[in-house]
Design a protein around this motif. Structure first.
Motif, PDB file in Angstrom:
ATOM      1  N   PHE A  14      44.983  34.271  49.695  1.00 26.92           N
ATOM      2  CA  PHE A  14      46.302  34.088  50.294  1.00 26.92           C
ATOM      3  C   PHE A  14      47.129  35.374  50.221  1.00 26.92           C
ATOM      4  O   PHE A  14      47.935  35.649  51.114  1.00 26.92           O
ATOM      5  CB  PHE A  14      47.027  32.924  49.639  1.00 26.92           C
ATOM      6  N   LEU A  15      46.915  36.167  49.176  1.00 28.21           N
ATOM      7  CA  LEU A  15      47.586  37.465  49.111  1.00 28.21           C
ATOM      8  C   LEU A  15      47.082  38.393  50.215  1.00 28.21           C
ATOM      9  O   LEU A  15      47.866  39.141  50.812  1.00 28.21           O
ATOM     10  CB  LEU A  15      47.360  38.111  47.738  1.00 28.21           C
ATOM     11  N   PHE A  16      45.777  38.345  50.490  1.00 26.32           N
ATOM     12  CA  PHE A  16      45.232  39.134  51.598  1.00 26.32           C
ATOM     13  C   PHE A  16      45.888  38.706  52.911  1.00 26.32           C
ATOM     14  O   PHE A  16      46.175  39.543  53.779  1.00 26.32           O
ATOM     15  CB  PHE A  16      43.713  38.952  51.699  1.00 26.32           C
ATOM     16  N   CYS A  39      52.083  41.471  56.664  1.00 22.60           N
ATOM     17  CA  CYS A  39      52.938  42.670  56.523  1.00 22.60           C
ATOM     18  C   CYS A  39      52.478  43.772  57.467  1.00 22.60           C
ATOM     19  O   CYS A  39      53.297  44.445  58.105  1.00 22.60           O
ATOM     20  CB  CYS A  39      52.913  43.169  55.083  1.00 22.60           C
ATOM     21  N   TYR A  40      51.165  43.970  57.551  1.00 21.89           N
ATOM     22  CA  TYR A  40      50.625  44.993  58.440  1.00 21.89           C
ATOM     23  C   TYR A  40      50.984  44.691  59.901  1.00 21.89           C
ATOM     24  O   TYR A  40      51.348  45.600  60.666  1.00 21.89           O
ATOM     25  CB  TYR A  40      49.102  45.070  58.306  1.00 21.89           C
ATOM     26  N   ARG A  74      52.695  47.255  48.703  1.00 26.21           N
ATOM     27  CA  ARG A  74      52.401  47.878  47.401  1.00 26.21           C
ATOM     28  C   ARG A  74      52.427  46.824  46.284  1.00 26.21           C
ATOM     29  O   ARG A  74      51.557  46.815  45.402  1.00 26.21           O
ATOM     30  CB  ARG A  74      53.413  48.986  47.121  1.00 26.21           C
ATOM     31  N   ILE A  75      53.403  45.924  46.337  1.00 29.40           N
ATOM     32  CA  ILE A  75      53.503  44.867  45.321  1.00 29.40           C
ATOM     33  C   ILE A  75      52.293  43.929  45.402  1.00 29.40           C
ATOM     34  O   ILE A  75      51.722  43.525  44.383  1.00 29.40           O
ATOM     35  CB  ILE A  75      54.812  44.081  45.503  1.00 29.40           C
ATOM     36  N   ILE A  76      51.898  43.586  46.633  1.00 30.42           N
ATOM     37  CA  ILE A  76      50.729  42.710  46.813  1.00 30.42           C
ATOM     38  C   ILE A  76      49.487  43.360  46.226  1.00 30.42           C
ATOM     39  O   ILE A  76      48.673  42.705  45.560  1.00 30.42           O
ATOM     40  CB  ILE A  76      50.532  42.369  48.304  1.00 30.42           C
ATOM     41  N   ASP A  77      49.315  44.658  46.462  1.00 27.91           N
ATOM     42  CA  ASP A  77      48.164  45.376  45.898  1.00 27.91           C
ATOM     43  C   ASP A  77      48.168  45.320  44.376  1.00 27.91           C
ATOM     44  O   ASP A  77      47.117  45.171  43.736  1.00 27.91           O
ATOM     45  CB  ASP A  77      48.164  46.837  46.368  1.00 27.91           C
ATOM     46  N   GLU A  78      49.344  45.444  43.784  1.00 28.23           N
ATOM     47  CA  GLU A  78      49.445  45.379  42.321  1.00 28.23           C
ATOM     48  C   GLU A  78      49.083  43.984  41.814  1.00 28.23           C
ATOM     49  O   GLU A  78      48.405  43.843  40.784  1.00 28.23           O
ATOM     50  CB  GLU A  78      50.861  45.755  41.878  1.00 28.23           C
ATOM     51  N   GLU A  79      49.522  42.940  42.546  1.00 29.31           N
ATOM     52  CA  GLU A  79      49.188  41.572  42.155  1.00 29.31           C
ATOM     53  C   GLU A  79      47.688  41.320  42.269  1.00 29.31           C
ATOM     54  O   GLU A  79      47.084  40.673  41.406  1.00 29.31           O
ATOM     55  CB  GLU A  79      49.962  40.586  43.030  1.00 29.31           C
ATOM     56  N   ILE A  80      47.081  41.839  43.334  1.00 25.36           N
ATOM     57  CA  ILE A  80      45.626  41.689  43.505  1.00 25.36           C
ATOM     58  C   ILE A  80      44.884  42.392  42.381  1.00 25.36           C
ATOM     59  O   ILE A  80      43.899  41.875  41.840  1.00 25.36           O
ATOM     60  CB  ILE A  80      45.194  42.234  44.883  1.00 25.36           C
TER      61      ILE A  80
END
Length: 413
Positions: free
Chosen positions: A151-153, A159-160, A266-272
């Protein structure tokens, strides 16, 4: 007739639990098929769980009690964890198996929580039962992490897409510029443009063509270092010139939204990344043979394992293919025999993981690459060849998970 619970050392008991959001319905029968207690409800709470544990404790030793329930998403997780931590044996069943069992048992199509619980109890009593609490717990944790990442992906892709939409208005020449090499030829893009840290930094610091047109030479040096030479000074100057003559127009609102979207990515990447840190020790403990498949790493293997769950639920690979929604609709009428599209039922996350896996296998595995291209040589359409290759992968996965064999051994079979 309802029998009162009695302490019988050799008597086995079968418990069916129909799970729902606010309550669960429980049915108990013995090895003779006799009802030991009328179906009863427990609340989805500590009080409800304690009452169930009390009822189970009256039956006898925990080894004598086998508990079954349908896979119902997250509603069952707390109950399963409670029962496992108290030493009970549990098996989670595919709802389609229970549905087929209902059809075979009676023509009565009535469906209530009480009847469903009793049906599950009868299914547990009449079918092979396998329980591995620790494995079930590990798979459950892996499933939660993989689904959270999935779901984060999706959020990241959204966002993209928003970034693309705003850049089409603010700086419409931006994306096409970076999709070309310095000599003007088209780049072979192996990943999304916005995955690049350099592009993200550029959009954060200079979120409009007007600001990019005024970039200083020091920024050109920063971009050259960050891109490891991909953005040369010549290319930097072309970007400034392109920005100066852009047909785009931006307001402060547009620029702020672009910066916010880059921050969200950037935040999503950190969560992943944090989820990956939780996932690695779980995958190390489960030590799945799927990790020996070329091109399939921890992330894809975790998605596949999490969605499949207990492989013993599937008697053969064809049932796993159906669970993945990759079986084909068949229409027969008289002399007409027509095969349609795949059904796409079951877990979309499993299909997503399998699709990515096949892409990688076509590159990293000669066996799968040859199989895929052999389908194309037979005149099959690209999508048909991909689906056929995916089904082959599912059969291999079923064999590996069932026998715990590594990929090289399966490949020689």
């Amino acid at each position: 007739m309802v029998k009162t619970a009695r302490k019988e050392g050799l008597m086995d008991f079968y418990v069916g639990i129909d799970v729902s959001k606010f309550k669960h319905t429980v049915a108990i029968i013995d090895q003779d098929g006799e009802i030991r207690k009328k179906s009863f409800d427990i609340s989805n709470s500590r009080e409800g769980f304690d009452s169930l544990l009390n009822e189970l404790g009256l039956l006898g030793e925990k080894e004598q009690i086998k508990i079954g329930m349908e896979a119902t998403g997250h509603y069952m997780n707390c109950l399963v964890r409670c029962l496992i931590s108290n030493g009970y044996q549990i098996q989670i069943y595919n709802p389609s198996l229970i549905s087929m069992f209902r059809d075979s048992e009676s023509v009565n199509l009535a469906k209530t929580d009480n009847l469903d619980a009793m049906l599950i109890a009868k299914y547990v009593a009449t079918h092979p039962f396998t329980s591995s609490p620790q494995l079930s717990y590990l798979i459950g944790e892996i499933r939660k992490i993989s689904r959270a990442k999935y779901f984060l992906f999706g959020d990241k892709t959204a966002c993209y897409n928003h970034l693309l939409r705003y850049l089409d208005e603010v700086f419409p020449e931006f994306v096409s510029f970076f999709k070309k090499n310095e000599d003007g030829t088209r780049k072979n893009m192996g990943r999304n443009l916005f995955e690049s840290p350099t592009i993200r930094w550029l959009l954060s610091e200079y979120s409009s063509p007007q600001k990019m047109a005024r970039m200083r030479i020091e920024t050109g040096e920063t971009l050259r270092r960050m891109s490891k030479g991909s953005i040369s000074f010549n290319r930097f100057n072309k970007l400034r010139e392109l920005a100066k003559n852009s047909i785009g127009y931006s307001t402060e609102v547009d620029e702020q939204i672009i910066r916010n979207l880059v921050t969200q990515v950037r935040i999503i990447d950190e969560e992943i990344e944090m989820l990956n840190e939780l996932l690695e020790p779980l995958m190390e403990e489960i030590n799945s043979p799927l990790l020996t498949i070329p091109g399939i790493g921890i992330n894809l293997a975790a998605m596949i394992i999490g969605e499949i769950g207990d492989i013993s639920r599937f008697e053969n690979p064809e049932k796993l293919i159906k669970f993945a929604g990759l079986d084909v609709k068949v229409y027969q009428s008289g002399t007409i025999n027509h095969k349609g599209h795949i059904r796409k039922r079951g877990s979309p996350i499993l299909r997503y993981a399998l699709a990515l896996s096949v892409q990688k296998l076509r590159i990293h595995s000669p066996v799968f690459s040859e199989y895929y291209y052999s389908k194309l040589k037979q005149g099959k359409a690209t999508n048909v060849a991909i689906i056929a290759t995916t089904r082959k992968l599912i059969r291999v996965i079923w064999k590996m998970m069932t026998t715990n064999q590594v990929f090289n051994n399966i490949k020689r079979d």
